[in-house]
Write a protein that holds these residues in place. Structure first.
Motif, PDB file in Angstrom:
ATOM      1  N   SER A   1       0.817  -1.221   0.000  1.00 55.77           N
ATOM      2  CA  SER A   1       0.000   0.000   0.000  1.00 55.77           C
ATOM      3  C   SER A   1       0.846   1.263   0.000  1.00 55.77           C
ATOM      4  N   ASN A   2       1.809   1.340   0.914  1.00 57.73           N
ATOM      5  CA  ASN A   2       2.610   2.565   1.081  1.00 57.73           C
ATOM      6  C   ASN A   2       4.096   2.245   0.999  1.00 57.73           C
TER       7      ASN A   2
ATOM      8  N   SER B   1       1.854   1.543  -3.609  1.00 58.49           N
ATOM      9  CA  SER B   1       0.946   2.676  -3.780  1.00 58.49           C
ATOM     10  C   SER B   1       0.502   2.782  -5.249  1.00 58.49           C
TER      11      SER B   1
ATOM     12  N   THR C   1       0.921  -0.219  -7.089  1.00 60.53           N
ATOM     13  CA  THR C   1      -0.096  -1.231  -6.807  1.00 60.53           C
ATOM     14  C   THR C   1      -1.371  -0.923  -7.586  1.00 60.53           C
TER      15      THR C   1
ATOM     16  N   PRO D   1      -5.289   1.550  -2.266  1.00 59.22           N
ATOM     17  CA  PRO D   1      -4.339   1.399  -1.162  1.00 59.22           C
ATOM     18  C   PRO D   1      -4.415   2.514  -0.128  1.00 59.22           C
ATOM     19  N   HIS D   2      -5.118   3.579  -0.445  1.00 53.45           N
ATOM     20  CA  HIS D   2      -5.183   4.699   0.505  1.00 53.45           C
ATOM     21  C   HIS D   2      -6.614   5.062   0.865  1.00 53.45           C
TER      22      HIS D   2
ATOM     23  N   SER E   1      -1.320  -0.537   6.730  1.00 52.75           N
ATOM     24  CA  SER E   1      -0.390  -0.925   5.690  1.00 52.75           C
ATOM     25  C   SER E   1      -0.797  -2.321   5.281  1.00 52.75           C
TER      26      SER E   1
END
Lengths: 185, 185
Positions: A10-11, A123, A126, A159-160, A175
């Motif tokens: 994700s990050n 991020s 992804t 992802p966010h 995460s």
């Protein structure tokens, strides 16, 4: 039938930690001992030189050499000869547009889906691994020729994701790691 | 040289209030006594019937009849005969795509820029009044043929800007009104 190997993070940075620090164990486990060099795609950020420097330092510390595609004479050729690919975060629209502009969509798909090389996305990296970028939170700062992405997985990821009343320091979900191994399409 | 008349509102609803309640005085002042009917464009939301119902109730309570463009036999013709236009909020990509799909960009520009009819935008309706939607926070749930918008003002607006560490109940800025009167281009 080839196995797709995907590590979708994700990050790049977890609150309070260093660049890729929170997932460095997963990266090493995922790439294993056979991969010696990783091809980095820094298109999601404006400053590609600095981005490549940051990524190179981290991957070297983990025991992998890193080539940045923006330094290659022929980006398509650099994908064709890559042992593994890492696409970093930034703006998803900027990233996807650059992938199209450099004619990289089909060749990255070939390497990951047909040849089965490991793909790491973080991020925005992804986001573009999924069907499309229709669920990104990013601003459309540029206009890619399509919202269709690499399509390694048959769904989209945000992802966010942020809860409407979020009151925390993390970006939506703390995460997530999604490690997917699925048969080639 | 015609005067452009624009009322650009950030949100249709302010926390704790009713639909357009926070800006109803400004709407009445802006439209004045000459306008009798307002053409509503509900394209930013999926459920156009319900959206038109909500908007109609509010405008009727303020003394204006409301026609929704999605009920018109010929959307272009309904714009050409409009006394005033109101574009409501929702998803900015869905809105802009529908404006292009119905061939409304040029005709709305003509009415507002050349004929000088009043234009009210809220949220997504404010986004599309600017140069482009490149600064929207909305998700790209559909792919419009361009990010260029109506271009009534020579800058972009982000009506829902959120501070990274926002800890409040409002959508970025509490509620902004921008009333712009500028000479036609």
């Amino acid at each position: 039938m080839t196995l797709k190997r995907l590590l979708l993070v994700s990050n790049s940075t977890l609150y309070g930690g260093g660049y890729l620090e929170h997932c460095q164990d997963q990266i090493q486990k995922f790439l294993g001992g056979q991969v010696k060099r990783v091809l980095f795609i820094p298109y999601a950020l404006q400053d590609r030189d600095n981005y490549a420097k940051t990524a190179r330092q981290k991957f070297q510390s983990l025991g992998y050499a890193l080539d940045s595609i923006h330094e290659a004479a022929d980006p398509v050729e650099s994908v064709l000869t890559a042992e593994a690919i890492f696409i970093g975060g930034g703006n998803t629209f900027r990233l996807l547009k650059a992938l199209y502009d450099n004619n990289l969509i089909q060749v990255i798909r070939k390497k990951v889906i047909e040849d089965g090389i490991p793909y790491i996305g973080s991020s925005a990296g992804t986001n573009v691994a999924t069907v499309s970028i229709n669920t990104t939170n990013d601003m459309p700062i540029v206009y890619p020729p399509s919202l269709q992405a690499l399509g390694f997985v048959p769904f989209n990821i945000n992802p966010h994701y942020l809860d409407p009343n979020a009151n925390s320091k993390h970006m939506g979900v703390c995460s997530i790691f999604i490690i997917i191994r699925m048969n080639g399409q």
